[in-house]
Enzyme design. Structure first.
Site, PDB file in Angstrom:
ATOM      1  N   HIS A 107     105.823  26.364  17.598  1.00 55.68           N
ATOM      2  CA  HIS A 107     105.768  27.726  17.062  1.00 55.68           C
ATOM      3  C   HIS A 107     105.144  28.716  18.037  1.00 55.68           C
ATOM      4  CE1 HIS A 107     101.714  26.217  15.755  1.00 55.68           C
ATOM      5  NE2 HIS A 107     101.361  27.457  16.054  1.00 55.68           N
ATOM      6  N   ASP A 143     107.316  20.586  15.279  1.00 59.53           N
ATOM      7  CA  ASP A 143     106.492  21.647  15.878  1.00 59.53           C
ATOM      8  C   ASP A 143     106.098  21.221  17.292  1.00 59.53           C
ATOM      9  OD1 ASP A 143     105.074  23.928  16.263  1.00 59.53           O
ATOM     10  OD2 ASP A 143     103.572  23.568  14.713  1.00 59.53           O
ATOM     11  N   GLY A 194      93.771  30.020  16.109  1.00 59.70           N
ATOM     12  CA  GLY A 194      93.537  30.094  17.537  1.00 59.70           C
ATOM     13  C   GLY A 194      93.449  28.730  18.187  1.00 59.70           C
ATOM     14  N   SER A 220      95.712  26.387  17.798  1.00 57.47           N
ATOM     15  CA  SER A 220      97.054  25.819  17.808  1.00 57.47           C
ATOM     16  C   SER A 220      97.455  25.264  19.172  1.00 57.47           C
ATOM     17  CB  SER A 220      98.068  26.877  17.396  1.00 57.47           C
ATOM     18  OG  SER A 220      99.303  26.293  17.108  1.00 57.47           O
ATOM     19  N   SER A 278      99.163  21.666  14.869  1.00 57.35           N
ATOM     20  CA  SER A 278     100.206  22.472  14.239  1.00 57.35           C
ATOM     21  C   SER A 278      99.585  23.504  13.310  1.00 57.35           C
ATOM     22  CB  SER A 278     101.178  21.582  13.459  1.00 57.35           C
ATOM     23  OG  SER A 278     102.155  22.353  12.789  1.00 57.35           O
TER      24      SER A 278
END
Length: 454
Positions: A242, A270, A349, A351, A366
């Site tokens: 993403h 993802d 933040g 991720s 994710s």
């Protein structure tokens, strides 16, 4: 992953594995041909669990409330338990119903079966037996029915569903009992066979800031590097899907030109990977405390109940436990399947940041719920499917070139092997005990922690 100019334990007692009792089982350790001459490494030695880094131990002590000795012992116990669980999985065959860890130091391995005849053999491996009604295949089939229902219905009020191995059922987290009941009915499942938890929490994506080294997508969005990888001679790194789309350009933590997104999958999965230019050099490092780093040595998938640690610039370096594999989540931006759920906290933040179990790469952040002040949960994209889907090789602390010209059923470094698959090596057949990407030094003849001769 660090810029080329960046500067890049303690030992615990090892446990011995008992022999597998053949009673009621299709195969046994005693029936195997003799291994190669010379001492073979234990599971803990193969996976580096007997050589934990100080930052990993400190995080386990802080987040799981362990003493230094308990933290060291837990890592060894988890490594050894993974091999025992793999051998029992292969022996029980279709009767296998999953395995998980319990106890402060992961001292108890529980293996589930649908037959009481398997109990003596499970106990002989030093594990606790659980006799249940449904096999792991049954649970996975029920999970697929929920997946099918999710493709046809709105899952806004049923954002999370997964296989709950210790409870021997599939589970749904929903905003109301009515929403859960409707989802279960749409899947054609018996409501009594599905666990339901009513909660207002809804997992969200963890984007914007780095976990480990930062990188920027098209000069604006910011995410984090997960693990360094290679594809042939091309160097790069893995991250969350993403974070950006294929073709997007990236810059590094220092805003220097870095690379291009080669592939990105989201929703559904993802995962993504970025190919970097010659100003960047991949390393096996994961940032932990301050400027300290942990080096990954492989990607052996950890059991449910195992400790796992995550790196993120927003919330730092934190640990927790693996709760469930094969979880599906319905984010506002789209549904993702095949995630692993953990008790590690995270915040927006974090991720794309890496998860490690000891020194084994597990996945990239994710999404999740909550935060690191009041507590929360996170979901990560497992790294082995990412490596397999994109044809990538994980950068590890000890690498060796993969053999050339290998056929599909012949063992080869760089391939991802699922637990239970059979390969040939040096004229002998082996069955995989634990899902992992094969490293150059992990040939089946020398790694009984990962392969069983058949």
């Amino acid at each position: 992953m660090v810029h080329r100019h960046a500067v890049t334990g303690r030992r615990a007692a090892l446990t011995a594995l008992g022999a597998l009792v053949a009673t009621g089982l299709p195969s046994a350790v005693a029936a195997e041909p003799a291994p190669p001459a010379g001492p073979l490494p234990s599971a803990a030695q193969t996976l580096g669990a007997d050589r934990p880094s100080a930052p990993v131990l400190r995080a386990l002590e802080r987040d799981l409330g362990l003493t230094p000795a308990q933290a060291s012992l837990r890592l060894v116990n988890e490594a050894e338990a993974g091999t025992r669980a793999g051998r029992l999985r292969n022996a029980l065959g279709n009767r296998f119903a999953g395995a998980w860890l319990r106890g402060t130091t992961a001292q108890e391995l529980v293996v589930a079966t649908t037959s009481t005849a398997d109990v003596p053999a499970i106990k002989a491996q030093g594990a606790k037996a659980a006799v249940v009604k449904k096999t792991l295949r049954d649970l996975q089939a029920a999970k697929k029915k929920l997946d099918g229902a999710a493709a046809r219905a709105n899952t806004r009020d049923t954002p999370l569903w997964y296989v709950d191995i210790p409870a021997n059922r599939v589970a749904v987290e929903a905003r109301s009992k009515a929403a859960a009941a409707a989802f279960v009915k749409a899947a054609g499942l018996d409501a009594k066979s599905v666990g339901v938890k009513v909660t207002a929490d809804r997992p969200r994506l963890m984007a914007d800031v780095t976990g480990g080294d930062a990188y920027y997508i098209d000069g604006s969005a910011r995410c984090s590097i997960g693990f360094s990888v290679t594809k042939g001679a091309q160097q790069g790194f893995a991250s969350a899907g993403h974070c950006g789309k294929k073709g997007a350009t990236t810059t590094g933590f220092n805003k220097a030109e870095q690379g291009t997104l080669q592939a990105s999958t989201f929703p559904g999965k993802d995962m993504s990977w970025v190919a970097v230019n010659d100003q960047w050099t991949t390393t096996p490092n994961v940032k932990v405390e301050g400027e300290q780093k942990v080096q990954v040595t492989g990607s052996v998938q950890a059991l449910v109940g195992a400790a796992v640690c995550r790196s993120g610039a927003t919330s730092g370096w934190h640990c927790g436990k693996i709760e469930h594999h094969d979880a599906s989540v319905s984010y506002a931006e789209g549904r993702v399947d095949g995630l692993t759920r953990t008790t590690v906290c995270a915040e927006p933040g974090d991720s794309g940041g890496p998860y490690v179990a000891g020194v084994q790469a597990q996945g990239v952040t994710s999404g999740g719920t909550g935060d690191c002040k009041s507590g929360g949960t996170t979901l990560y994209q497992p790294v082995n499917p990412l490596l397999s889907d994109f044809g990538l090789t994980l950068k590890t602390a000890a690498e060796a070139a993969a053999p050339q010209g290998s056929v599909a059923r012949t063992w080869a470094a760089g391939r991802v092997y699922e637990a239970g698959v059979t390969v040939s090596h040096a004229g002998v057949r082996y069955r995989c005990l634990q899902t992992h990407q094969a490293q150059g030094g992990w040939a089946p003849t020398r790694t009984p922690a990962l392969w069983q001769r058949v």
